[in-house]
Write a protein that holds these residues in place. Structure first.
Motif, PDB file in Angstrom:
ATOM      1  N   MET A   1      -3.222   7.145   3.205  1.00 57.87           N
ATOM      2  CA  MET A   1      -2.410   5.946   3.355  1.00 57.87           C
ATOM      3  C   MET A   1      -1.187   6.211   4.230  1.00 57.87           C
ATOM      4  O   MET A   1      -0.784   5.357   4.993  1.00 57.87           O
ATOM      5  CB  MET A   1      -1.982   5.441   1.975  1.00 57.87           C
ATOM      6  N   PHE A   2      -0.591   7.420   4.135  1.00 59.36           N
ATOM      7  CA  PHE A   2       0.647   7.672   4.866  1.00 59.36           C
ATOM      8  C   PHE A   2       0.466   7.703   6.379  1.00 59.36           C
ATOM      9  O   PHE A   2       1.426   7.573   7.117  1.00 59.36           O
ATOM     10  CB  PHE A   2       1.317   8.961   4.377  1.00 59.36           C
ATOM     11  N   GLU A   3      -0.773   7.874   6.838  1.00 63.59           N
ATOM     12  CA  GLU A   3      -0.989   7.840   8.287  1.00 63.59           C
ATOM     13  C   GLU A   3      -0.712   6.458   8.862  1.00 63.59           C
ATOM     14  O   GLU A   3      -0.467   6.322  10.054  1.00 63.59           O
ATOM     15  CB  GLU A   3      -2.408   8.309   8.644  1.00 63.59           C
ATOM     16  N   ARG A   4      -0.726   5.427   8.034  1.00 67.88           N
ATOM     17  CA  ARG A   4      -0.437   4.059   8.491  1.00 67.88           C
ATOM     18  C   ARG A   4       1.052   3.757   8.538  1.00 67.88           C
ATOM     19  O   ARG A   4       1.459   2.717   9.026  1.00 67.88           O
ATOM     20  CB  ARG A   4      -1.104   3.034   7.576  1.00 67.88           C
ATOM     21  N   GLY A  24      20.257  14.004  -9.004  1.00 68.11           N
ATOM     22  CA  GLY A  24      19.848  14.960 -10.023  1.00 68.11           C
ATOM     23  C   GLY A  24      18.617  14.543 -10.789  1.00 68.11           C
ATOM     24  O   GLY A  24      18.389  15.014 -11.908  1.00 68.11           O
ATOM     25  N   HIS A  25      17.788  13.689 -10.213  1.00 66.04           N
ATOM     26  CA  HIS A  25      16.584  13.208 -10.884  1.00 66.04           C
ATOM     27  C   HIS A  25      15.393  14.079 -10.533  1.00 66.04           C
ATOM     28  O   HIS A  25      15.289  14.576  -9.412  1.00 66.04           O
ATOM     29  CB  HIS A  25      16.313  11.746 -10.507  1.00 66.04           C
ATOM     30  N   ASP A  26      14.488  14.243 -11.484  1.00 63.32           N
ATOM     31  CA  ASP A  26      13.335  15.106 -11.252  1.00 63.32           C
ATOM     32  C   ASP A  26      12.087  14.341 -10.849  1.00 63.32           C
ATOM     33  O   ASP A  26      11.022  14.925 -10.681  1.00 63.32           O
ATOM     34  CB  ASP A  26      13.052  15.976 -12.471  1.00 63.32           C
ATOM     35  N   ARG A  27      12.187  13.042 -10.685  1.00 63.30           N
ATOM     36  CA  ARG A  27      11.073  12.195 -10.237  1.00 63.30           C
ATOM     37  C   ARG A  27      11.620  11.151  -9.257  1.00 63.30           C
ATOM     38  O   ARG A  27      12.766  10.753  -9.336  1.00 63.30           O
ATOM     39  CB  ARG A  27      10.441  11.455 -11.407  1.00 63.30           C
ATOM     40  N   ILE A  28      10.742  10.689  -8.368  1.00 66.02           N
ATOM     41  CA  ILE A  28      11.097   9.604  -7.448  1.00 66.02           C
ATOM     42  C   ILE A  28      10.569   8.320  -8.054  1.00 66.02           C
ATOM     43  O   ILE A  28       9.365   8.177  -8.259  1.00 66.02           O
ATOM     44  CB  ILE A  28      10.459   9.817  -6.058  1.00 66.02           C
ATOM     45  N   ASP A  29      11.465   7.398  -8.372  1.00 67.16           N
ATOM     46  CA  ASP A  29      10.999   6.104  -8.860  1.00 67.16           C
ATOM     47  C   ASP A  29      11.224   5.042  -7.793  1.00 67.16           C
ATOM     48  O   ASP A  29      11.694   5.340  -6.694  1.00 67.16           O
ATOM     49  CB  ASP A  29      11.600   5.746 -10.230  1.00 67.16           C
ATOM     50  N   ASP A  30      10.891   3.823  -8.115  1.00 68.75           N
ATOM     51  CA  ASP A  30      10.971   2.766  -7.108  1.00 68.75           C
ATOM     52  C   ASP A  30      12.409   2.490  -6.671  1.00 68.75           C
ATOM     53  O   ASP A  30      12.633   2.063  -5.543  1.00 68.75           O
ATOM     54  CB  ASP A  30      10.261   1.493  -7.585  1.00 68.75           C
ATOM     55  N   SER A  31      13.394   2.779  -7.502  1.00 66.06           N
ATOM     56  CA  SER A  31      14.784   2.582  -7.078  1.00 66.06           C
ATOM     57  C   SER A  31      15.162   3.589  -5.992  1.00 66.06           C
ATOM     58  O   SER A  31      15.941   3.261  -5.090  1.00 66.06           O
ATOM     59  CB  SER A  31      15.742   2.676  -8.269  1.00 66.06           C
ATOM     60  N   ALA A 123       2.861   2.605  -7.564  1.00 62.08           N
ATOM     61  CA  ALA A 123       2.399   1.213  -7.529  1.00 62.08           C
ATOM     62  C   ALA A 123       3.072   0.451  -6.391  1.00 62.08           C
ATOM     63  O   ALA A 123       2.437  -0.358  -5.710  1.00 62.08           O
ATOM     64  CB  ALA A 123       2.660   0.535  -8.870  1.00 62.08           C
ATOM     65  N   ALA A 124       4.365   0.717  -6.171  1.00 54.51           N
ATOM     66  CA  ALA A 124       5.084   0.045  -5.082  1.00 54.51           C
ATOM     67  C   ALA A 124       4.514   0.446  -3.728  1.00 54.51           C
ATOM     68  O   ALA A 124       4.361  -0.400  -2.834  1.00 54.51           O
ATOM     69  CB  ALA A 124       6.577   0.366  -5.157  1.00 54.51           C
ATOM     70  N   LEU A 125       4.180   1.727  -3.563  1.00 50.96           N
ATOM     71  CA  LEU A 125       3.582   2.181  -2.302  1.00 50.96           C
ATOM     72  C   LEU A 125       2.207   1.555  -2.085  1.00 50.96           C
ATOM     73  O   LEU A 125       1.876   1.133  -0.975  1.00 50.96           O
ATOM     74  CB  LEU A 125       3.495   3.708  -2.283  1.00 50.96           C
ATOM     75  N   GLU A 126       1.428   1.475  -3.151  1.00 53.14           N
ATOM     76  CA  GLU A 126       0.112   0.834  -3.046  1.00 53.14           C
ATOM     77  C   GLU A 126       0.252  -0.647  -2.746  1.00 53.14           C
ATOM     78  O   GLU A 126      -0.519  -1.204  -1.951  1.00 53.14           O
ATOM     79  CB  GLU A 126      -0.675   1.043  -4.342  1.00 53.14           C
ATOM     80  N   ASP A 127       1.246  -1.290  -3.369  1.00 52.34           N
ATOM     81  CA  ASP A 127       1.462  -2.711  -3.105  1.00 52.34           C
ATOM     82  C   ASP A 127       1.961  -2.934  -1.677  1.00 52.34           C
ATOM     83  O   ASP A 127       1.662  -3.952  -1.066  1.00 52.34           O
ATOM     84  CB  ASP A 127       2.426  -3.322  -4.121  1.00 52.34           C
ATOM     85  N   LEU A 145       7.333  -2.044   2.525  1.00 50.48           N
ATOM     86  CA  LEU A 145       7.868  -1.305   1.376  1.00 50.48           C
ATOM     87  C   LEU A 145       8.745  -2.214   0.517  1.00 50.48           C
ATOM     88  O   LEU A 145       8.644  -2.207  -0.711  1.00 50.48           O
ATOM     89  CB  LEU A 145       8.662  -0.079   1.841  1.00 50.48           C
ATOM     90  N   VAL A 146       9.594  -3.018   1.163  1.00 54.00           N
ATOM     91  CA  VAL A 146      10.447  -3.944   0.408  1.00 54.00           C
ATOM     92  C   VAL A 146       9.591  -4.923  -0.372  1.00 54.00           C
ATOM     93  O   VAL A 146       9.822  -5.153  -1.567  1.00 54.00           O
ATOM     94  CB  VAL A 146      11.422  -4.702   1.350  1.00 54.00           C
ATOM     95  N   LEU A 147       8.600  -5.491   0.281  1.00 59.85           N
ATOM     96  CA  LEU A 147       7.716  -6.436  -0.423  1.00 59.85           C
ATOM     97  C   LEU A 147       6.983  -5.743  -1.561  1.00 59.85           C
ATOM     98  O   LEU A 147       6.852  -6.297  -2.653  1.00 59.85           O
ATOM     99  CB  LEU A 147       6.730  -7.064   0.561  1.00 59.85           C
ATOM    100  N   GLY A 148       6.527  -4.522  -1.324  1.00 59.87           N
ATOM    101  CA  GLY A 148       5.836  -3.769  -2.368  1.00 59.87           C
ATOM    102  C   GLY A 148       6.738  -3.425  -3.536  1.00 59.87           C
ATOM    103  O   GLY A 148       6.313  -3.417  -4.690  1.00 59.87           O
ATOM    104  N   LEU A 149       7.994  -3.152  -3.236  1.00 58.83           N
ATOM    105  CA  LEU A 149       8.951  -2.819  -4.288  1.00 58.83           C
ATOM    106  C   LEU A 149       9.292  -4.014  -5.165  1.00 58.83           C
ATOM    107  O   LEU A 149       9.516  -3.860  -6.366  1.00 58.83           O
ATOM    108  CB  LEU A 149      10.254  -2.289  -3.669  1.00 58.83           C
TER     109      LEU A 149
END
Length: 185
Positions: A1-4, A24-31, A123-127, A145-149
């Motif tokens: 997907m990232f090639e697009r 200092g977060h250990d995960r990337i979330d939609d925010s 899910a946001a990336l897939e959307d 990305l904004v629309l997906g988020l």
């Protein structure tokens, strides 16, 4: 997907990791993805968000506030967050609570390198991909990305924007993105 992904969209995803680490977060979330999009000032996504009154610094503050432990709630349980911090730093050194550790094979190691995406971020990336396909675009840009988020139900990114006073629904956001794409063409 990232090639697009366009260069700004890729940069936004990379920046989301930087933003997660900065907080200092250990995960990337939609925010964090939202912050990554805002950091790409020339991108359509950031321009739409800026028109809505969202700035990167204010969004960073809102993300940090959403992820911070609620001192009042902990206080109601008899937990003094300042006292916990003092004791942790006395026992383990200054900044002990800012260190992030990852569990791996029964022992702890300092987290470095890749940070995983949370389910809402994935899910946001897939959307974003679905949004691009719906618009018949053969690329994924910061606008997608904004629309997906923001089109998929309740999200941390949506709560950040709500905290910043943004009150637009998915249809209005889509209209604004399409208007901005029209101006950019």
């Amino acid at each position: 997907m990232f090639e697009r992904f366009t260069k700004p969209a890729r940069a936004a995803v990379v920046q989301s990791q930087v933003e997660a680490r900065r907080l200092g977060h250990d995960r990337i979330d939609d925010s964090h993805l939202l912050l990554g999009v805002l950091a790409q000032e020339a991108g359509v996504g950031a321009r739409v968000l800026t028109e809505l009154g969202v700035g990167l610094d204010a969004a960073r503050d809102a993300v940090a506030a959403l992820h911070a432990p609620d001192a009042q709630a902990l206080g109601a349980l008899g937990i003094d967050l300042d006292e916990v911090r003092r004791k942790a730093e006395a026992a383990f050194g200054e900044g002990a609570l800012e260190r992030r550790f990852a569990r791996r094979r029964g022992f702890f190691r300092r987290s470095t390198g890749h940070i995983a995406f949370t389910r809402p971020a994935k899910a946001a990336l897939e959307d974003a991909l679905r949004q691009a396909l719906t618009l018949r675009h053969n690329y994924i840009g910061t606008e997608h990305l904004v629309l997906g988020l923001l089109t998929g139900g309740s999200s941390t990114a949506g709560r950040v924007l709500h905290r910043l006073g943004v009150r637009v629904d998915a249809a209005e956001l889509r209209r604004r993105v399409l208007d901005e794409l029209g101006r950019a063409a």
